[in-house]
Design a protein around this motif. Structure first.
Motif, short mmCIF file in Angstrom:
data_model
loop_
_atom_site.label_atom_id
_atom_site.label_comp_id
_atom_site.label_asym_id
_atom_site.label_seq_id
_atom_site.Cartn_x
_atom_site.Cartn_y
_atom_site.Cartn_z
N VAL A 28 19.09 -76.03 19.83
CA VAL A 28 19.39 -76.83 18.64
C VAL A 28 20.65 -76.27 17.98
O VAL A 28 20.71 -75.09 17.65
CB VAL A 28 18.21 -76.79 17.64
N PRO A 29 21.68 -77.11 17.81
CA PRO A 29 22.90 -76.62 17.16
C PRO A 29 22.63 -76.29 15.69
O PRO A 29 21.89 -77.02 15.01
CB PRO A 29 23.89 -77.78 17.30
N HIS A 30 23.20 -75.20 15.23
CA HIS A 30 23.00 -74.79 13.83
C HIS A 30 24.20 -73.97 13.37
O HIS A 30 24.94 -73.42 14.16
CB HIS A 30 21.72 -73.99 13.67
N ARG A 31 24.38 -73.95 12.04
CA ARG A 31 25.46 -73.18 11.43
C ARG A 31 24.89 -72.41 10.25
O ARG A 31 24.47 -73.00 9.26
CB ARG A 31 26.58 -74.10 10.96
N PRO A 32 24.86 -71.08 10.34
CA PRO A 32 24.37 -70.29 9.21
C PRO A 32 25.47 -70.10 8.16
O PRO A 32 26.64 -69.94 8.48
CB PRO A 32 23.99 -68.95 9.85
N ARG A 33 25.05 -70.16 6.89
CA ARG A 33 25.94 -69.87 5.76
C ARG A 33 25.15 -69.01 4.78
O ARG A 33 23.95 -69.10 4.70
CB ARG A 33 26.37 -71.15 5.02
N GLY A 34 25.84 -68.19 4.02
CA GLY A 34 25.17 -67.34 3.04
C GLY A 34 25.71 -67.54 1.64
O GLY A 34 26.89 -67.79 1.46
N THR A 35 24.83 -67.45 0.65
CA THR A 35 25.23 -67.45 -0.75
C THR A 35 25.04 -66.04 -1.27
O THR A 35 23.93 -65.51 -1.22
CB THR A 35 24.37 -68.43 -1.58
N VAL A 36 26.09 -65.43 -1.75
CA VAL A 36 26.07 -64.03 -2.16
C VAL A 36 25.49 -63.90 -3.57
O VAL A 36 25.85 -64.63 -4.48
CB VAL A 36 27.49 -63.44 -2.13
N ASP A 37 24.58 -62.96 -3.75
CA ASP A 37 24.03 -62.64 -5.06
C ASP A 37 24.64 -61.32 -5.51
O ASP A 37 24.35 -60.28 -4.97
CB ASP A 37 22.51 -62.53 -4.99
N THR A 38 25.51 -61.38 -6.51
CA THR A 38 26.16 -60.16 -6.99
C THR A 38 25.41 -59.53 -8.16
O THR A 38 25.74 -58.43 -8.59
CB THR A 38 27.60 -60.45 -7.45
N GLY A 39 24.43 -60.26 -8.71
CA GLY A 39 23.67 -59.73 -9.83
C GLY A 39 24.45 -59.69 -11.12
O GLY A 39 24.13 -58.96 -12.05
N ASP A 40 25.51 -60.53 -11.22
CA ASP A 40 26.35 -60.51 -12.42
C ASP A 40 25.85 -61.43 -13.53
O ASP A 40 26.51 -61.61 -14.55
CB ASP A 40 27.80 -60.85 -12.08
N GLY A 41 24.69 -62.06 -13.32
CA GLY A 41 24.12 -62.94 -14.34
C GLY A 41 24.61 -64.38 -14.26
O GLY A 41 24.19 -65.21 -15.04
#
Length: 51
Positions: A28-41
């Motif tokens: 199954v074709p897929h593309r991973p992406r990430g959302t960064v959590d910096t903890g800056d509020g």
């Protein structure tokens, strides 16, 4: 893991948070992406980055 992992699949996007898992079937074709959590509020995110 801090933040979110987005898996773009042909049928839609699966979004995973900390301690969550998903299986992508072989072939199954897929593309991973990430959302960064910096903890800056700033709602915990600073942008989406290719994983």
């Amino acid at each position: 893991m801090a933040g979110r992992l987005h898996l773009d699949l042909p049928d839609g996007t699966v979004t995973l948070g900390p301690h969550e898992v998903s299986t992508v079937p072989k072939g199954v074709p897929h593309r991973p992406r990430g959302t960064v959590d910096t903890g800056d509020g700033n709602e915990g995110t600073t942008g989406v980055h290719p994983a």
